[in-house]
Design an enzyme around this catalytic site. Structure first.
Site, PDB file in Angstrom:
ATOM      1  N   SER A 130      16.256 120.490 -16.479  1.00  0.00           N
ATOM      2  CA  SER A 130      15.341 121.214 -17.373  1.00  0.00           C
ATOM      3  C   SER A 130      13.930 121.441 -16.862  1.00  0.00           C
ATOM      4  CB  SER A 130      15.258 120.505 -18.710  1.00  0.00           C
ATOM      5  OG  SER A 130      16.363 120.879 -19.487  1.00  0.00           O
TER       6      SER A 130
ATOM      7  N   SER B  75      15.592 123.328 -20.402  1.00  0.00           N
ATOM      8  CA  SER B  75      14.997 123.339 -21.720  1.00  0.00           C
ATOM      9  C   SER B  75      13.475 123.440 -21.705  1.00  0.00           C
ATOM     10  CB  SER B  75      15.402 122.082 -22.489  1.00  0.00           C
ATOM     11  OG  SER B  75      14.927 120.923 -21.825  1.00  0.00           O
TER      12      SER B  75
ATOM     13  N   LYS C 165       5.186 119.542 -22.896  1.00  0.00           N
ATOM     14  CA  LYS C 165       6.380 119.909 -23.669  1.00  0.00           C
ATOM     15  C   LYS C 165       6.343 119.207 -25.030  1.00  0.00           C
ATOM     16  CE  LYS C 165      11.437 119.955 -22.752  1.00  0.00           C
ATOM     17  NZ  LYS C 165      12.437 119.664 -21.693  1.00  0.00           N
TER      18      LYS C 165
HETATM   19  N1  GLN Z   1      20.636 122.363 -19.413  1.00  0.00           N
HETATM   20  C1  GLN Z   1      20.968 120.967 -19.434  1.00  0.00           C
HETATM   21  C2  GLN Z   1      21.511 120.569 -20.766  1.00  0.00           C
HETATM   22  O1  GLN Z   1      21.533 121.367 -21.652  1.00  0.00           O
HETATM   23  C3  GLN Z   1      19.802 120.137 -19.024  1.00  0.00           C
HETATM   24  C4  GLN Z   1      18.901 119.795 -20.129  1.00  0.00           C
HETATM   25  C5  GLN Z   1      17.775 118.963 -19.705  1.00  0.00           C
HETATM   26  O2  GLN Z   1      17.582 118.717 -18.514  1.00  0.00           O
HETATM   27  N2  GLN Z   1      17.033 118.476 -20.678  1.00  0.00           N
HETATM   28  O3  GLN Z   1      21.911 119.442 -20.952  1.00  0.00           O
END
Ligand code: GLN
Length: 469
Positions: A173, A149, A74
């Site tokens: 994410s 994400s 990532k």
């Molecule tokens: N969807 C969650 C958020 O927007 C999780 C994001 C993540 O795990 N980085 O905070």
């Protein structure tokens, strides 16, 4: 092919790293214009493949476990001399000056990093639509999001370009994109994997982990990147928590009340059918009460923005990030941050700054931290009676682009995953039965949650239920 299959074929000489890396790069070249899983592709991976081939030709059984295995990371993970944008315009021109600990570990294990994957800006989002560089498409249905994400990492594996990609998980994410793309996604115990060289989102929540096709591969890669690290004081040693044992037969707890909250009927059906499979495999499935889990989302969307507002203060155009000039210092800050950050990031910085401000700190941040502590206690109590908790990973299958315009409805995607990060325990998402949408079969995941340092249990049950070994 899986990591395990590739490794076997390398050892038997049936295929070679050069062929595999060429295929991986070729596939990215063919498909990624459409999918957009990658932000950067590293052509010099081929040179590394030549070296891997040499190593294998000398003493193959002695080569490290990921020798010649293509992997994607990532874009919020620092890889020296490579661009790391975190999906943000403010870091569009930033090149990493050192390796994250996990990058060092992957390279030491012989992995070949073929590229860096797209993501929601600074890992804030559930669809990759918040990437400053355009969204990623879900390879199982390109009209839908891959989740987020770590959507780029999930798509990179789902489109077949790599057998494993590393994501980060602050509130789901890794697990949610795994669920949307039909993959295995693993979030370790907090502190099991070093965060050194990862762009911080919520420091008390963030963990890096693998997205793979099998649980066997997830375990293999996790074991490569895990371990105590002098560069990250929050990393844990093997004896930090009591040892959690594997069992022949598990008692699996289902927080029924918690599942009542706005979950798609087909997803619930797929989940129920998975519970039936667990029973057929000889495990006990029982109801558990976790009333505080329902407060997880509210607590998360206070704690996380608070940490975001602090962690992202460094991107001011002076210390980090592209600078946009102005008349005075304040104008430089305002212009750099105003132009460099996207809407979602700004929203969270504002919210986080507010909940930490004097006068509101106790009412919001302090309260959320207190809820978090109570959640830990509630969970520890439940784990004296059962071995593993099961929930759906996300309340819906992959949705269409633009379908979750309202930030609050997007936040609801995280309902089953955030309690895990708030309490620090490990969890895995494995594919359950698919659901039908517009004549297409869409994957959905089931999540297993274990006590602290109970990853062995997740791998054990996951391998039995998913890999069928
Ligand atoms: N969807 C969650 C958020 O927007 C999780 C994001 C993540 O795990 N980085 O905070």
């Amino acid at each position: 092919m899986t990591v395990r299959e590739l490794r076997d074929k390398y050892l038997s000489g049936e295929v070679s790293p050069v062929t595999v890396i060429k295929e991986s790069l070729g596939l990215i070249n063919d498909k990624d214009e459409e999918i957009h899983a990658y932000l950067d592709v590293y052509e010099n991976a081929l040179e590394e493949a030549v070296k891997a081939e040499e190593c294998l030709s000398i003493d193959k059984d002695d080569t490290p476990p990921l020798t010649g295995i293509p992997i994607a990371i990532k874009n919020n993970i620092l890889y020296k001399a490579h661009k790391a944008t975190g999906g943000s315009k403010i870091l569009e021109n930033y090149t990493a000056t050192y390796n994250a600990t996990i990058v060092d570990k992957l390279k030491k294990a012989g992995a070949i990093i073929v590229g860096s994957t797209n993501m929601d800006e600074f890992a804030m989002g559930s669809s990759t639509e918040n990437s400053a560089f355009g969204p990623t498409k879900n390879p199982t249905d390109i009209t839908r999001v891959p989740g987020g994400s770590s959507g780029g990492s999930a798509a990179a594996v789902a489109m077949g370009s790599v057998p494993v990609a590393i994501g980060t998980d602050t509130g789901g994410s890794i697990r949610q994109p795994a669920s949307y793309c039909g993959l295995v996604g693993f979030k370790p115990t907090y502190g099991a994997v070093s965060r050194y060289g990862l762009m911080a989102m919520g420091s008390s929540l963030d963990q890096a982990g693998p997205l793979t096709n099998t649980v066997t591969d997830a375990e293999l890669v996790h074991n490569v990147i895990a371990g105590q690290d002098n560069m990250d004081m929050t990393t844990i040693s093997n004896d930090t928590y009591p040892k959690v044992e594997e069992k022949d037969k598990y008692t699996i707890g289902v927080p029924r009340d918690f599942l009542a909250s706005g979950i798609d009927e087909d997803v619930l059906g797929a989940f129920e059918s998975h519970l039936e499979d667990l029973r057929l495999a000889g495990h006990d499935v029982v109801d558990v009460k976790l009333p505080l889990f329902a407060k997880g989302l509210a607590a998360y969307y206070v704690v996380m923005p608070a940490e975001v507002s602090s962690n992202l203060a460094r991107y001011d155009g002076i210390r980090y990030g592209s600078r946009v000039d102005g008349e005075d210092l304040l104008a430089v800050y305002e212009n750099s941050r105003g132009e460099g950050f996207g809407d979602e990031v700004k929203r969270r910085i504002l919210l986080g700054t507010y909940v930490l401000s004097s006068g509101y700190y106790d009412a919001y941040y302090g309260k959320a931290e207190a809820v978090r502590q109570l959640m830990r206690e509630e969970l520890n109590q439940v784990f004296t009676e059962i071995d593993i908790i099961a929930t759906p990973t996300a309340p819906t299958p992959a949705f269409k682009f633009g379908a979750q315009k309202d930030p609050l409805s997007m936040y609801k995607q995280d309902i089953f995953t955030v309690p895990v990060n708030l309490t620090g325990v490990p969890a895995i998402s494995i594919p359950a039965k698919s659901v039908e949408r517009e004549g297409k079969s869409l994957p959905v995941g089931v999540q297993y949650i274990a006590p602290h340092a109970g990853e062995v249990r997740l791998f054990d049950l996951g391998k039995r239920m998913h890999d069928q070994v």
